[in-house]
Design an enzyme around this catalytic site. Structure first.
Site, PDB file in Angstrom:
ATOM      1  N   GLY A 154       0.792  -1.221  -0.361  1.00 26.17           N
ATOM      2  CA  GLY A 154       0.155  -0.003   0.388  1.00 26.17           C
ATOM      3  C   GLY A 154       0.652   1.141   0.046  1.00 26.17           C
ATOM      4  CB  CYS A 155       0.127   5.012   1.243  1.00 24.83           C
ATOM      5  SG  CYS A 155       1.399   5.955   1.508  1.00 24.83           S
ATOM      6  CG  PHE A 156       5.507   5.518   0.173  1.00 21.53           C
ATOM      7  CD1 PHE A 156       5.028   6.321  -0.111  1.00 21.53           C
ATOM      8  CD2 PHE A 156       6.805   4.955  -1.495  1.00 21.53           C
ATOM      9  CE1 PHE A 156       5.569   7.331  -0.602  1.00 21.53           C
ATOM     10  CE2 PHE A 156       6.865   6.275  -2.776  1.00 21.53           C
ATOM     11  CZ  PHE A 156       6.374   7.641  -1.865  1.00 21.53           C
TER      12      PHE A 156
END
Length: 215
Positions: free
Chosen positions: A48-50
């Site tokens: 997902g979003c880092f």
């Protein structure tokens, strides 16, 4: 490292000056010093979003550094805007440098699977696209075998009611993301995404791994 070098320099100086009798062989074991310096390994995960991945794994004892970036695609030197289109093949990912004498790769795999939903294909929550896929980028055969074993075990034990879609791919090239992405949650705690998405997930993560958090 700087302190170790200063200590080494001081011991050599006093030895040469005659202030202490030949301390170098007894007090500084150079092979041991090298072993300490080399005591680190790297895991590379996409889930997902880092921003969220970095915030979570930075909490774990034994994790030395987490760097946000892009990997797994075909475009050289991608920018955030390019990766965001989903056309580069890259995933938002994190390089996690860790001390294996403190935290093992197996424990990082456990954290990886418990920190996101590995059954969601090319998305995590409202973040949708191939850039948000679940993936493990292994650095050696041992990491590959452990990742595949973990996935097979979770599948056989029916831990999830849907198939695990996590990719297991060889690590190739990691492109470090722009500076403003590094330590994003730490630097922007009041940003809306941080407050309403990252913070609740981070609190859940910290509760699960409360015995493994940095003091």
């Amino acid at each position: 490292m700087r302190n170790q070098l200063l200590l080494l320099g001081a011991l050599l100086f006093y030895s040469i000056s005659g202030a202490i009798p030949n301390p170098y062989p007894k007090q500084v074991d150079l092979p041991s010093l090298n072993a300490v310096i080399q005591q680190k390994d790297t895991a590379t995960f996409a889930s997902g979003c880092f921003w969220c991945v970095e915030a979570k794994f930075s909490q774990l004892e034994g994790v030395l550094k987490v760097t946000s970036g892009y990997t797994g695609g075909h475009l050289k030197n991608p920018t955030y805007k390019q990766v965001l289109t989903g056309s580069t093949g890259h995933a938002e990912a994190c390089n996690i440098v860790f001390d294996p004498s403190v935290i093992s790769y197996d424990e990082l795999l456990e954290a990886f699977f418990l920190s996101h939903d590995p059954t969601q294909l090319n998305r995590q929550g409202n973040d949708v696209g191939t850039q948000y896929r679940s993936a493990i980028f292994y650095h050696n055969n041992s990491q590959k075998e452990k990742a595949e074993y973990y996935i097979n075990t979770l599948t056989q034990q029916l831990i999830y009611n849907k198939p695990i879609v996590t990719q297991v791919n060889p690590f190739t090239k990691f492109y470090i993301a722009e500076d403003y992405h590094q330590q994003y949650y730490e630097n922007n705690p009041n940003q809306s995404y941080c407050q309403y998405v990252i913070q609740p997930e981070l609190e859940r993560f910290k509760e699960i791994f409360k015995d493994k958090l940095k003091k």
